[in-house]
Motif scaffolding. Structure first.
Motif, mmCIF file in Angstrom:
data_model
loop_
_atom_site.group_PDB
_atom_site.id
_atom_site.type_symbol
_atom_site.label_atom_id
_atom_site.label_comp_id
_atom_site.label_asym_id
_atom_site.label_seq_id
_atom_site.Cartn_x
_atom_site.Cartn_y
_atom_site.Cartn_z
ATOM 1 N N ARG A 1 37.037 43.206 49.664
ATOM 2 C CA ARG A 1 37.566 43.409 48.306
ATOM 3 C C ARG A 1 36.838 44.589 47.675
ATOM 4 N NH1 ARG A 1 39.812 38.645 45.965
ATOM 5 N NH2 ARG A 1 40.593 40.091 44.408
ATOM 6 N N PHE A 2 37.565 45.403 46.912
ATOM 7 C CA PHE A 2 36.973 46.554 46.234
ATOM 8 C C PHE A 2 37.410 46.551 44.781
ATOM 9 C CE2 PHE A 2 38.008 47.592 50.652
ATOM 10 C CZ PHE A 2 36.729 47.808 51.163
ATOM 11 N N PHE A 3 36.489 46.914 43.901
ATOM 12 C CA PHE A 3 36.803 46.883 42.477
ATOM 13 C C PHE A 3 36.412 48.163 41.753
ATOM 14 C CE2 PHE A 3 36.605 42.482 43.767
ATOM 15 C CZ PHE A 3 37.712 41.935 43.133
ATOM 16 N N ALA A 4 37.070 48.371 40.615
ATOM 17 C CA ALA A 4 36.767 49.453 39.660
ATOM 18 C C ALA A 4 36.790 50.821 40.344
ATOM 19 C CB ALA A 4 35.448 49.152 38.944
ATOM 20 N N SER A 5 35.746 51.639 40.132
ATOM 21 C CA SER A 5 35.770 53.011 40.664
ATOM 22 C C SER A 5 35.808 53.032 42.186
ATOM 23 C CB SER A 5 34.562 53.798 40.151
ATOM 24 O OG SER A 5 33.362 53.121 40.448
ATOM 25 N N ARG B 1 27.000 47.411 44.043
ATOM 26 C CA ARG B 1 26.668 45.990 44.113
ATOM 27 C C ARG B 1 27.569 45.368 45.170
ATOM 28 N NH1 ARG B 1 23.139 47.880 41.703
ATOM 29 N NH2 ARG B 1 22.383 47.419 39.604
ATOM 30 N N ALA C 1 28.993 41.509 46.942
ATOM 31 C CA ALA C 1 29.105 40.056 46.806
ATOM 32 C C ALA C 1 29.638 39.501 48.115
ATOM 33 C CB ALA C 1 30.045 39.695 45.659
ATOM 34 N N GLN D 1 29.598 35.533 45.417
ATOM 35 C CA GLN D 1 28.213 35.441 44.953
ATOM 36 C C GLN D 1 27.558 36.804 45.160
ATOM 37 O OE1 GLN D 1 26.831 32.050 44.257
ATOM 38 N NE2 GLN D 1 25.265 33.263 43.203
ATOM 39 N N MET D 2 26.931 37.339 44.090
ATOM 40 C CA MET D 2 26.187 38.597 44.246
ATOM 41 C C MET D 2 25.197 38.409 45.392
ATOM 42 S SD MET D 2 26.491 41.101 41.722
ATOM 43 C CE MET D 2 27.002 41.193 40.002
ATOM 44 N N ALA E 1 32.683 41.854 49.022
ATOM 45 C CA ALA E 1 33.179 42.765 47.988
ATOM 46 C C ALA E 1 32.167 43.857 47.688
ATOM 47 C CB ALA E 1 33.491 41.978 46.719
ATOM 48 N N PHE F 1 31.391 46.931 44.741
ATOM 49 C CA PHE F 1 31.791 47.396 43.418
ATOM 50 C C PHE F 1 30.594 48.055 42.706
ATOM 51 C CE2 PHE F 1 31.306 42.686 43.544
ATOM 52 C CZ PHE F 1 30.143 42.538 42.798
ATOM 53 N N PRO G 1 27.865 48.827 39.532
ATOM 54 C CA PRO G 1 27.176 47.922 38.603
ATOM 55 C C PRO G 1 28.129 47.499 37.484
ATOM 56 C CG PRO G 1 25.737 49.741 39.185
ATOM 57 C CD PRO G 1 27.083 50.046 39.799
ATOM 58 N N VAL G 2 28.014 46.266 37.056
ATOM 59 C CA VAL G 2 28.999 45.697 36.130
ATOM 60 C C VAL G 2 28.778 46.180 34.692
ATOM 61 C CG1 VAL G 2 29.264 43.700 37.622
ATOM 62 C CG2 VAL G 2 27.659 43.595 35.687
ATOM 63 N N THR G 3 29.860 46.212 33.920
ATOM 64 C CA THR G 3 29.792 46.741 32.549
ATOM 65 C C THR G 3 30.590 45.901 31.560
ATOM 66 O OG1 THR G 3 31.645 48.229 33.072
ATOM 67 C CG2 THR G 3 29.430 49.133 33.320
ATOM 68 N N GLU H 1 38.636 45.393 33.835
ATOM 69 C CA GLU H 1 38.942 44.814 35.150
ATOM 70 C C GLU H 1 37.914 43.736 35.457
ATOM 71 O OE1 GLU H 1 39.576 47.810 38.125
ATOM 72 O OE2 GLU H 1 39.028 46.493 39.784
ATOM 73 N N MET I 1 35.334 35.062 41.131
ATOM 74 C CA MET I 1 33.889 35.285 41.028
ATOM 75 C C MET I 1 33.446 35.326 39.567
ATOM 76 S SD MET I 1 31.409 38.235 42.559
ATOM 77 C CE MET I 1 29.774 38.435 41.833
ATOM 78 N N PHE J 1 32.610 42.335 35.565
ATOM 79 C CA PHE J 1 33.586 42.984 34.682
ATOM 80 C C PHE J 1 33.310 44.484 34.717
ATOM 81 C CE2 PHE J 1 32.953 38.854 32.516
ATOM 82 C CZ PHE J 1 34.266 38.435 32.355
ATOM 83 N N TRP J 2 34.348 45.282 34.596
ATOM 84 C CA TRP J 2 34.184 46.744 34.526
ATOM 85 C C TRP J 2 35.105 47.310 33.462
ATOM 86 C CZ3 TRP J 2 35.030 43.931 38.981
ATOM 87 C CH2 TRP J 2 33.926 43.804 39.831
ATOM 88 N N TRP K 1 35.265 55.512 33.863
ATOM 89 C CA TRP K 1 34.599 54.223 34.036
ATOM 90 C C TRP K 1 33.283 54.271 33.286
ATOM 91 C CZ3 TRP K 1 37.091 50.171 35.894
ATOM 92 C CH2 TRP K 1 38.202 50.401 36.701
#
Lengths: 86, 160
Positions: A7-11, A57, A59, A63-64, A78, A80, A82-84, B51, B56, B122-123, B134
């Motif tokens: 799984r891949f997220f955001a940028s 990051r 997971a 789980q991280m 996954a 991704f 760092p979360v924001t 997003e 999770m 979350f992003w 981003w």
């Protein structure tokens, strides 16, 4: 060979142009860091987006996790930034 | 303990009223509301897209709430986080903690927000005059966790 879900997220998702993928990894791929290195070997784009000097990051099974976390059959890994949230 | 991830807005008064109904032993109710600012890192923000990692996200938020409940004497807690399209001034996150005495609720509310900022997947993607970007994670958010890592925390000393 082991089948895992990526799984891949955001940028990371945007740069790779893909949000998820099921792959079979060779037996020598045992940890999340191994998965990352194995994906980096695909081509220049993957090598750039998942480069180990990027503060990504990871997971495993929602789980991280740390790079040395062991993967298992049918696990979900996954990647991704760092979360924001908040 | 409740966790909700949703696109819809939330009604703070209604959420607090529902928490109060959790028990007459509640003596303190502390809440935090995070809002979308119209300026970030020097650029005007016209809006943003949030997003998350379904599955999770809920798990991470629930674990943070459990850790807070293990650390302080809490009666109930609620975390709501919005996802999808948001505009400046919109409410984005809500954390409310109910306890017998204020010390537990104040500390637990801050603890939940500090961990949410660095652990929940979350992003934010902002729309600015220069285009969409981003949002970068802030180091100050990581530093905020340090105060909870001391072996005998200030909060435990206060409780003693």
């Amino acid at each position: 060979m082991m089948k895992i879900q990526l799984r891949f997220f955001a940028s990371v998702r945007e740069k790779l142009g893909i949000s998820e993928q099921t792959v079979e990894v060779p037996a020598q791929v045992k940890t999340v860091a191994d998965v990352r290195a194995w994906l980096c070997a695909r081509d220049a784009l993957w090598a750039e987006v998942l480069a180990t000097d990027k503060p990504l990051r990871m997971a495993c099974n929602l789980q991280m996790c740390e790079p040395d976390t062991l993967i298992s059959e049918a696990c979900e890994v996954a990647f991704f930034p760092p979360v924001t949230g908040g | 303990m409740q966790v909700r991830v949703q696109t819809e807005d939330f009604d703070v008064a209604a959420e607090l009223a529902a928490l109060r109904e959790a028990g007459p032993e509640i003596g303190a109710l502390v809440s935090f509301i995070g809002l979308v600012r119209d300026i970030n890192d020097g650029a005007r923000v016209a809006g943003m897209e949030l997003e998350h990692y379904p599955g999770m996200t809920e798990k991470a938020l629930h674990e943070i709430a459990m850790q807070a409940a293990a650390r302080w004497n809490l009666i109930d807690s609620l975390i709501i986080h919005r996802v999808g399209a948001l505009l400046p001034l919109d409410q984005i996150v809500f954390v409310a903690v109910a306890s017998r005495h204020r010390g537990d609720a104040f500390a637990a509310c801050e603890y939940i927000m500090d961990y949410l900022k660095t652990q929940a997947p979350f992003w934010k993607k902002e729309q600015t005059p220069e285009g969409a970007r981003w949002v970068d994670a802030r180091e100050t958010d990581e530093h905020a966790l340090k105060k909870w890592e001391a072996p005998l925390s200030a909060s435990m000393a206060r409780a003693g």
